[in-house]
Design a protein around this motif. Structure first.
Motif, mmCIF file in Angstrom:
data_model
loop_
_atom_site.group_PDB
_atom_site.id
_atom_site.type_symbol
_atom_site.label_atom_id
_atom_site.label_comp_id
_atom_site.label_asym_id
_atom_site.label_seq_id
_atom_site.Cartn_x
_atom_site.Cartn_y
_atom_site.Cartn_z
ATOM 1 N N ARG A 196 -6.849 -1.903 1.819
ATOM 2 C CA ARG A 196 -8.124 -1.625 2.511
ATOM 3 C C ARG A 196 -8.679 -2.888 3.160
ATOM 4 N NH1 ARG A 196 -11.984 2.802 -0.541
ATOM 5 N NH2 ARG A 196 -10.378 3.721 -1.837
ATOM 6 N N ALA A 197 -8.520 -4.034 2.452
ATOM 7 C CA ALA A 197 -9.085 -5.278 2.996
ATOM 8 C C ALA A 197 -8.302 -5.772 4.205
ATOM 9 C CB ALA A 197 -9.126 -6.350 1.910
ATOM 10 N N THR A 198 -6.964 -5.641 4.157
ATOM 11 C CA THR A 198 -6.145 -6.308 5.186
ATOM 12 C C THR A 198 -5.467 -5.357 6.166
ATOM 13 O OG1 THR A 198 -4.152 -6.180 3.810
ATOM 14 C CG2 THR A 198 -5.548 -8.139 3.533
ATOM 15 N N ASN A 199 -5.267 -4.111 5.751
ATOM 16 C CA ASN A 199 -4.461 -3.145 6.508
ATOM 17 C C ASN A 199 -3.065 -3.700 6.812
ATOM 18 O OD1 ASN A 199 -3.987 -0.654 7.657
ATOM 19 N ND2 ASN A 199 -4.593 -1.318 9.693
ATOM 20 N N LYS A 200 -2.521 -4.489 5.900
ATOM 21 C CA LYS A 200 -1.181 -5.074 6.091
ATOM 22 C C LYS A 200 -0.111 -4.120 5.578
ATOM 23 C CE LYS A 200 -1.482 -9.568 7.303
ATOM 24 N NZ LYS A 200 -0.583 -10.327 8.146
ATOM 25 N N LEU A 201 1.052 -4.169 6.175
ATOM 26 C CA LEU A 201 2.192 -3.408 5.669
ATOM 27 C C LEU A 201 2.763 -4.150 4.461
ATOM 28 C CD1 LEU A 201 4.062 -0.935 6.434
ATOM 29 C CD2 LEU A 201 5.612 -2.647 7.378
ATOM 30 N N VAL A 202 2.887 -3.438 3.365
ATOM 31 C CA VAL A 202 3.390 -4.076 2.147
ATOM 32 C C VAL A 202 4.929 -4.137 2.169
ATOM 33 C CG1 VAL A 202 3.494 -3.872 -0.382
ATOM 34 C CG2 VAL A 202 1.348 -3.399 0.822
ATOM 35 N N ALA A 203 5.556 -3.141 2.761
ATOM 36 C CA ALA A 203 7.026 -3.084 2.795
ATOM 37 C C ALA A 203 7.602 -4.373 3.379
ATOM 38 C CB ALA A 203 7.472 -1.885 3.637
ATOM 39 N N GLY A 204 8.599 -4.903 2.690
ATOM 40 C CA GLY A 204 9.289 -6.086 3.206
ATOM 41 C C GLY A 204 8.594 -7.406 2.909
ATOM 42 N N ARG A 217 2.053 -5.399 -14.687
ATOM 43 C CA ARG A 217 3.222 -4.528 -14.541
ATOM 44 C C ARG A 217 2.889 -3.275 -13.733
ATOM 45 N NH1 ARG A 217 5.394 -4.169 -20.256
ATOM 46 N NH2 ARG A 217 4.833 -6.339 -19.992
ATOM 47 N N GLY A 218 1.636 -2.838 -13.827
ATOM 48 C CA GLY A 218 1.221 -1.690 -13.009
ATOM 49 C C GLY A 218 1.258 -2.047 -11.528
ATOM 50 N N ALA A 219 0.721 -3.210 -11.221
ATOM 51 C CA ALA A 219 0.693 -3.646 -9.816
ATOM 52 C C ALA A 219 2.120 -3.859 -9.300
ATOM 53 C CB ALA A 219 -0.134 -4.927 -9.684
ATOM 54 N N ALA A 220 2.984 -4.419 -10.167
ATOM 55 C CA ALA A 220 4.371 -4.684 -9.762
ATOM 56 C C ALA A 220 5.091 -3.362 -9.436
ATOM 57 C CB ALA A 220 5.098 -5.423 -10.878
ATOM 58 N N MET A 221 4.877 -2.384 -10.297
ATOM 59 C CA MET A 221 5.510 -1.077 -10.129
ATOM 60 C C MET A 221 5.107 -0.453 -8.788
ATOM 61 S SD MET A 221 4.712 2.078 -12.690
ATOM 62 C CE MET A 221 4.371 1.091 -14.098
ATOM 63 N N ARG A 222 3.817 -0.541 -8.472
ATOM 64 C CA ARG A 222 3.321 0.094 -7.244
ATOM 65 C C ARG A 222 3.733 -0.689 -5.992
ATOM 66 N NH1 ARG A 222 3.892 3.798 -9.907
ATOM 67 N NH2 ARG A 222 2.266 4.789 -11.128
ATOM 68 N N ALA A 223 3.731 -2.038 -6.097
ATOM 69 C CA ALA A 223 4.142 -2.842 -4.934
ATOM 70 C C ALA A 223 5.617 -2.572 -4.632
ATOM 71 C CB ALA A 223 3.911 -4.323 -5.212
ATOM 72 N N LYS A 224 6.427 -2.437 -5.678
ATOM 73 C CA LYS A 224 7.849 -2.136 -5.502
ATOM 74 C C LYS A 224 8.007 -0.778 -4.810
ATOM 75 C CE LYS A 224 12.034 -1.649 -8.327
ATOM 76 N NZ LYS A 224 12.530 -1.696 -9.718
ATOM 77 N N GLY A 225 7.192 0.175 -5.243
ATOM 78 C CA GLY A 225 7.238 1.517 -4.651
ATOM 79 C C GLY A 225 6.919 1.507 -3.163
ATOM 80 N N LEU A 226 6.142 0.535 -2.738
ATOM 81 C CA LEU A 226 5.798 0.445 -1.311
ATOM 82 C C LEU A 226 6.812 -0.392 -0.532
ATOM 83 C CD1 LEU A 226 1.920 -0.013 -1.486
ATOM 84 C CD2 LEU A 226 3.139 1.914 -0.493
ATOM 85 N N GLY A 227 7.855 -0.852 -1.239
ATOM 86 C CA GLY A 227 8.923 -1.554 -0.528
ATOM 87 C C GLY A 227 8.798 -3.064 -0.501
ATOM 88 N N ALA A 228 7.948 -3.617 -1.369
ATOM 89 C CA ALA A 228 7.834 -5.080 -1.404
ATOM 90 C C ALA A 228 8.962 -5.689 -2.240
ATOM 91 C CB ALA A 228 6.484 -5.468 -2.008
ATOM 92 N N ASN A 229 9.261 -6.953 -1.969
ATOM 93 C CA ASN A 229 10.137 -7.720 -2.862
ATOM 94 C C ASN A 229 9.205 -8.365 -3.873
ATOM 95 O OD1 ASN A 229 12.343 -7.324 -0.986
ATOM 96 N ND2 ASN A 229 11.305 -8.858 0.281
ATOM 97 N N VAL A 230 9.213 -7.862 -5.096
ATOM 98 C CA VAL A 230 8.218 -8.321 -6.069
ATOM 99 C C VAL A 230 8.734 -9.523 -6.854
ATOM 100 C CG1 VAL A 230 6.834 -7.656 -8.069
ATOM 101 C CG2 VAL A 230 7.238 -5.997 -6.240
ATOM 102 N N ILE A 231 7.905 -10.543 -6.915
ATOM 103 C CA ILE A 231 8.227 -11.763 -7.672
ATOM 104 C C ILE A 231 7.191 -11.897 -8.782
ATOM 105 C CG2 ILE A 231 8.328 -14.299 -7.564
ATOM 106 C CD1 ILE A 231 9.048 -13.921 -4.542
ATOM 107 N N ILE A 232 7.653 -12.113 -10.006
ATOM 108 C CA ILE A 232 6.736 -12.234 -11.142
ATOM 109 C C ILE A 232 6.666 -13.691 -11.605
ATOM 110 C CG2 ILE A 232 6.313 -11.551 -13.564
ATOM 111 C CD1 ILE A 232 5.974 -9.212 -11.555
ATOM 112 N N VAL A 233 5.434 -14.104 -11.924
ATOM 113 C CA VAL A 233 5.194 -15.431 -12.507
ATOM 114 C C VAL A 233 4.634 -15.198 -13.901
ATOM 115 C CG1 VAL A 233 3.734 -17.483 -12.339
ATOM 116 C CG2 VAL A 233 4.743 -16.492 -10.267
#
Ligand code: NAI
Length: 415
Positions: A196-204, A217-233
């Protein structure tokens, strides 16, 4: 009745939105119907310091139905929904002290206003209310409840130092709370806030999440679902291993800082992203936080590194570094899901706030035998909420047969 809200004329919109949330909170509805009959909280003054959202409004109506006298202030300066605050004050006669974007002084002034009602019980989210009471050595006759991980951590630290002045039930630690609210609620609404804040495409994108606890882990799961390459710290080896085996890249923040496009901190910790990281981030990196306090990103450190700053969209602030690179900070580093979106959906808050309502009732019944400690939500309450939620979803599960019960309680039988 006293109140301090942005604009009472917003109440119509707020009322409709409260009704929408109410329609999606069947468990809390059942509790409200019982409370209306039994009035378990009659004469109890409850000071609530919570995110002033539609779901919180439904909790307030539930406590009120149970006979409580409530006063409500915000648990974060940027999480208030002004239409909801207006409706609670105008349509439901609840003293509300909350304005979205209020400054530090007003935020604490509103906490004081709620304490002016001389509460018997506190309902807190992050422990700011409890902390003010403790600094003044105030007296709370019954006890309190706490909604979030960060608040529970602060309260346990107080208990350890023998500083806790009254008993608290840690609502956050109920299974029907953290497994759903923290994971699926924060997971979905954090991504919602960023979009909502950025209107950016998360995929890729390279999407860096600092903290692989329940929220992370919830955020990671959803970001992955949108096609992001998820990196965890992470700093915890167990959580880091889980993240690896859940299929995510895990690396230190100093490496992630170089490659990330979008960064979310959700650790409950301080200065997870700091100047040494801002210095190596890519141009146009987006940074935000979904942890309770706005300390996870070192914002003063970012300000020092920058030669220019300006608001480019609602909740998006551009910082230009000395070499011209831009870093975009969302929502002043406050919980992005509440700052730029609407917080958790009602379906998960149904369970969190069922825990709040039933824990308040538990505290009222049992305060005489409780010590100045942090207590878990009683298991039978937690389990009952899970059962009711399943019923409300039309889902049936199996029961153990007598043979299975016996088998599971015995040790003699092997192969
Ligand atoms: P958690 O304890 O399950 O997870 C936190 C994780 O962060 C842990 O795995 C820990 O090892 C990790 N961590 C700590 N310091 C770190 C560092 N410097 N770098 C990387 N990882 C680090 O806690 P949970 O329940 O996930 O909550 C996290 C935060 O989110 C808390 O502040 C909590 O109050 C808040 N919260 C926010 C919500 C929202 O609506 N945005 C809802 C619920 C909780």
């Amino acid at each position: 009745m006293k109140y301090d809200v942005k604009d009472l004329s917003l109440s119509k919109k707020g009322r409709l939105r409260i009704e929408w949330a109410d329609d999606n909170m069947p468990v809390l509805n059942l509790i409200r119907a019982r409370f209306a009959k039994e009035k378990p909280l009659t004469g109890t003054k409850v000071a609530c310091c919570l995110h002033v959202t539609t779901e919180t409004a439904v909790l307030m109506l539930t406590l009120k139905a149970g006979g409580a006298d409530i006063a409500l202030c915000a648990s974060n300066p940027l999480s208030t929904q002004d239409d909801v605050a207006a409706s609670l004050a105008k349509d439901y006669g609840i003293p509300v002290f909350a304005i979205k974007g209020e400054n530090h002084k007003t935020y604490y002034g509103h906490i004081e206003a709620v304490l002016g009602y001389r509460p018997d019980l506190t309902m807190d989210d992050g422990a700011d209310l409890v902390s003010v009471i403790h600094k003044k050595k105030g007296r709370i006759p019954l006890g309190g409840t706490e909604e979030t991980t960060t608040g529970v951590i602060r309260l346990r630290a107080m208990e350890k130092e023998n500083k806790l002045l009254y008993p608290i039930v840690a609502v956050n630690d109920a299974q029907t709370k953290y497994l759903f609210d923290n994971r699926y609620g924060t997971g979905q609404s954090t991504i919602d806030g960023i979009i909502r804040a950025t209107n950016k495409l998360v995929a890729g994108t390279n999407f860096v999440i600092c903290g692989y606890g329940w929220c992370g882990r919830g955020a990671a799961m959803r970001a992955k679902g949108l096609g992001a390459n998820v990196i965890i710290v992470e700093v915890d080896p167990f959580k880091a291993l889980e993240a690896v085996m859940d299929g995510f890249l895990v690396m230190p923040v100093a490496r992630a800082a170089k490659v990330g496009d979008i960064f979310v901190t959700v650790t409950g910790d301080i200065h997870v992203l700091r100047p040494e990281h801002f210095r190596i981030m890519k141009d146009k990196a987006i940074i935000c936080n979904s942890g309770h306090f706005n300390v996870e990103i070192d914002i003063p450190g970012l300000v020092k590194l920058s030669r220019k700053r300006r608001l480019t969209r609602d909740f998006v602030e551009e910082f230009v570094l000395a070499d011209g690179r831009r870093i975009y900070l969302l929502g002043d580093g406050r919980l992005i899901n509440l700052a730029a979106a609407e917080g958790h959906p009602a379906q998960v808050m149904d369970m969190s706030f069922a825990n709040q309502a039933l824990s308040a009732e538990f505290m009222k019944k049992n305060y005489r035998r409780l010590e100045k400690k942090v207590y878990k939500v009683p298991v039978d309450i937690d389990r009952r909420i899970a059962e009711l939620k399943l019923v409300s979803m039309g889902i049936k599960i199996d029961r153990l047969t007598p043979e299975q019960k016996k088998y599971l309680a015995s040790w003699e039988m092997g192969t």
